[in-house]
Design a protein around this motif. Structure first.
Motif, PDB file in Angstrom:
ATOM      1  N   ARG A 154       0.839  -1.207   0.000  1.00 14.15           N
ATOM      2  CA  ARG A 154       0.000   0.000   0.000  1.00 14.15           C
ATOM      3  C   ARG A 154       0.872   1.255   0.000  1.00 14.15           C
ATOM      4  NH1 ARG A 154      -5.340  -0.901   1.996  1.00 14.15           N
ATOM      5  NH2 ARG A 154      -5.769   1.250   1.415  1.00 14.15           N
ATOM      6  N   ALA A 155       1.966   1.242   0.764  1.00 14.27           N
ATOM      7  CA  ALA A 155       2.890   2.384   0.769  1.00 14.27           C
ATOM      8  C   ALA A 155       3.504   2.561  -0.618  1.00 14.27           C
ATOM      9  CB  ALA A 155       3.979   2.181   1.819  1.00 14.27           C
ATOM     10  N   LEU A 156       3.890   1.453  -1.239  1.00 15.21           N
ATOM     11  CA  LEU A 156       4.456   1.515  -2.583  1.00 15.21           C
ATOM     12  C   LEU A 156       3.460   2.114  -3.564  1.00 15.21           C
ATOM     13  CD1 LEU A 156       6.756   0.908  -4.551  1.00 15.21           C
ATOM     14  CD2 LEU A 156       5.800  -1.405  -4.797  1.00 15.21           C
ATOM     15  N   ASP A 157       2.192   1.764  -3.431  1.00 20.34           N
ATOM     16  CA  ASP A 157       1.162   2.338  -4.303  1.00 20.34           C
ATOM     17  C   ASP A 157       1.148   3.863  -4.212  1.00 20.34           C
ATOM     18  OD1 ASP A 157       0.369  -0.220  -5.070  1.00 20.34           O
ATOM     19  OD2 ASP A 157      -1.390  -0.256  -3.758  1.00 20.34           O
ATOM     20  N   VAL A 158       1.248   4.393  -3.000  1.00 22.04           N
ATOM     21  CA  VAL A 158       1.243   5.843  -2.804  1.00 22.04           C
ATOM     22  C   VAL A 158       2.517   6.464  -3.360  1.00 22.04           C
ATOM     23  CG1 VAL A 158       1.247   7.697  -1.070  1.00 22.04           C
ATOM     24  CG2 VAL A 158      -0.304   5.748  -0.814  1.00 22.04           C
ATOM     25  N   LEU A 159       3.658   5.862  -3.069  1.00 24.86           N
ATOM     26  CA  LEU A 159       4.929   6.393  -3.577  1.00 24.86           C
ATOM     27  C   LEU A 159       4.957   6.366  -5.104  1.00 24.86           C
ATOM     28  CD1 LEU A 159       7.385   4.691  -1.051  1.00 24.86           C
ATOM     29  CD2 LEU A 159       6.695   7.103  -1.096  1.00 24.86           C
ATOM     30  N   PHE A 160       4.451   5.302  -5.702  1.00 20.89           N
ATOM     31  CA  PHE A 160       4.421   5.185  -7.156  1.00 20.89           C
ATOM     32  C   PHE A 160       3.490   6.227  -7.768  1.00 20.89           C
ATOM     33  CE2 PHE A 160       2.803   3.417 -11.133  1.00 20.89           C
ATOM     34  CZ  PHE A 160       3.980   3.117 -11.796  1.00 20.89           C
ATOM     35  N   LEU A 180      -1.228  13.610  -0.490  1.00 19.17           N
ATOM     36  CA  LEU A 180      -1.684  12.465  -1.273  1.00 19.17           C
ATOM     37  C   LEU A 180      -1.906  11.258  -0.367  1.00 19.17           C
ATOM     38  CD1 LEU A 180      -2.267  11.091  -4.007  1.00 19.17           C
ATOM     39  CD2 LEU A 180       0.182  10.563  -4.125  1.00 19.17           C
ATOM     40  N   LEU A 181      -0.995  11.039   0.557  1.00 21.17           N
ATOM     41  CA  LEU A 181      -1.146   9.954   1.523  1.00 21.17           C
ATOM     42  C   LEU A 181      -2.458  10.113   2.290  1.00 21.17           C
ATOM     43  CD1 LEU A 181      -0.159   7.535   3.241  1.00 21.17           C
ATOM     44  CD2 LEU A 181       1.091   9.196   4.641  1.00 21.17           C
ATOM     45  N   GLU A 182      -2.723  11.304   2.752  1.00 17.44           N
ATOM     46  CA  GLU A 182      -3.967  11.577   3.501  1.00 17.44           C
ATOM     47  C   GLU A 182      -5.190  11.246   2.643  1.00 17.44           C
ATOM     48  OE1 GLU A 182      -6.134  12.450   6.793  1.00 17.44           O
ATOM     49  OE2 GLU A 182      -3.950  12.486   6.711  1.00 17.44           O
ATOM     50  N   GLN A 183      -5.149  11.635   1.374  1.00 15.05           N
ATOM     51  CA  GLN A 183      -6.259  11.321   0.467  1.00 15.05           C
ATOM     52  C   GLN A 183      -6.419   9.813   0.326  1.00 15.05           C
ATOM     53  OE1 GLN A 183      -5.291  13.156  -3.244  1.00 15.05           O
ATOM     54  NE2 GLN A 183      -5.859  15.219  -2.568  1.00 15.05           N
ATOM     55  N   ARG A 184      -5.331   9.099   0.109  1.00 17.67           N
ATOM     56  CA  ARG A 184      -5.402   7.654  -0.095  1.00 17.67           C
ATOM     57  C   ARG A 184      -5.877   6.927   1.152  1.00 17.67           C
ATOM     58  NH1 ARG A 184      -6.455   9.267  -3.631  1.00 17.67           N
ATOM     59  NH2 ARG A 184      -5.287   9.755  -5.485  1.00 17.67           N
TER      60      ARG A 184
END
Length: 140
Positions: free
Chosen positions: A10-16, A32-36
């Motif tokens: 899930r972290a990789l999804d946000v970083l990508f 973006l993290l907050e949105q996800r």
């Protein structure tokens, strides 16, 4: 799949996603993290460890990118496949800045992500670069 493995994904999804959108600034990445954390609720609750990873990469990104640039032989960060670059940032953060994760686990998880999500050559590349950082860890 183990909870931390899911959190890494899930972290990789946000970083990508951030990398693909050209988000470089830490505050924009955290937004973006907050949105996800709210938008992707359909995938289940956003794991706290995924939040720690993204926040850790944001906090240490300049140092991580400098190390990756310095020790990746023949590759600049811009030339690396996006997913490899994001996996390496995640793996480097776990390896160098998270004392709760054994070094071998950090590298193995990053290699597994590369094998699952990137090119045939990526696992070897990720393993070699993170292995080099592990060798240098005592002096960094």
């Amino acid at each position: 799949m183990a909870a931390r493995t899911k959190a890494r994904r899930r972290a990789l999804d946000v970083l990508f996603e951030a990398d693909q959108k050209g988000i470089v600034a830490g505050d924009e990445l955290l937004a973006l993290l907050e949105q996800r954390m709210h938008v992707t609720v359909a995938q289940g609750a956003f794991p706290q460890y995924a939040v720690e990873i993204v926040e850790g990469v944001v906090a240490h990104r300049a140092e991580i990118d400098e190390l990756l640039s310095t020790y990746s032989q023949g590759w600049t960060l811009d030339r690396m496949p996006t997913v490899d670059r994001c996996i390496l940032r995640l793996g480097a953060w776990e390896l160098l800045f998270n004392e709760d994760v054994p070094d071998a686990v950090a590298i193995d998880e990053a290699v597994h992500l590369a094998a699952e999500l990137s090119t045939d050559d990526s696992p070897t590349f990720v393993n070699g670069l993170l292995g080099r950082l592990l060798e240098l860890k005592p002096t960094l």
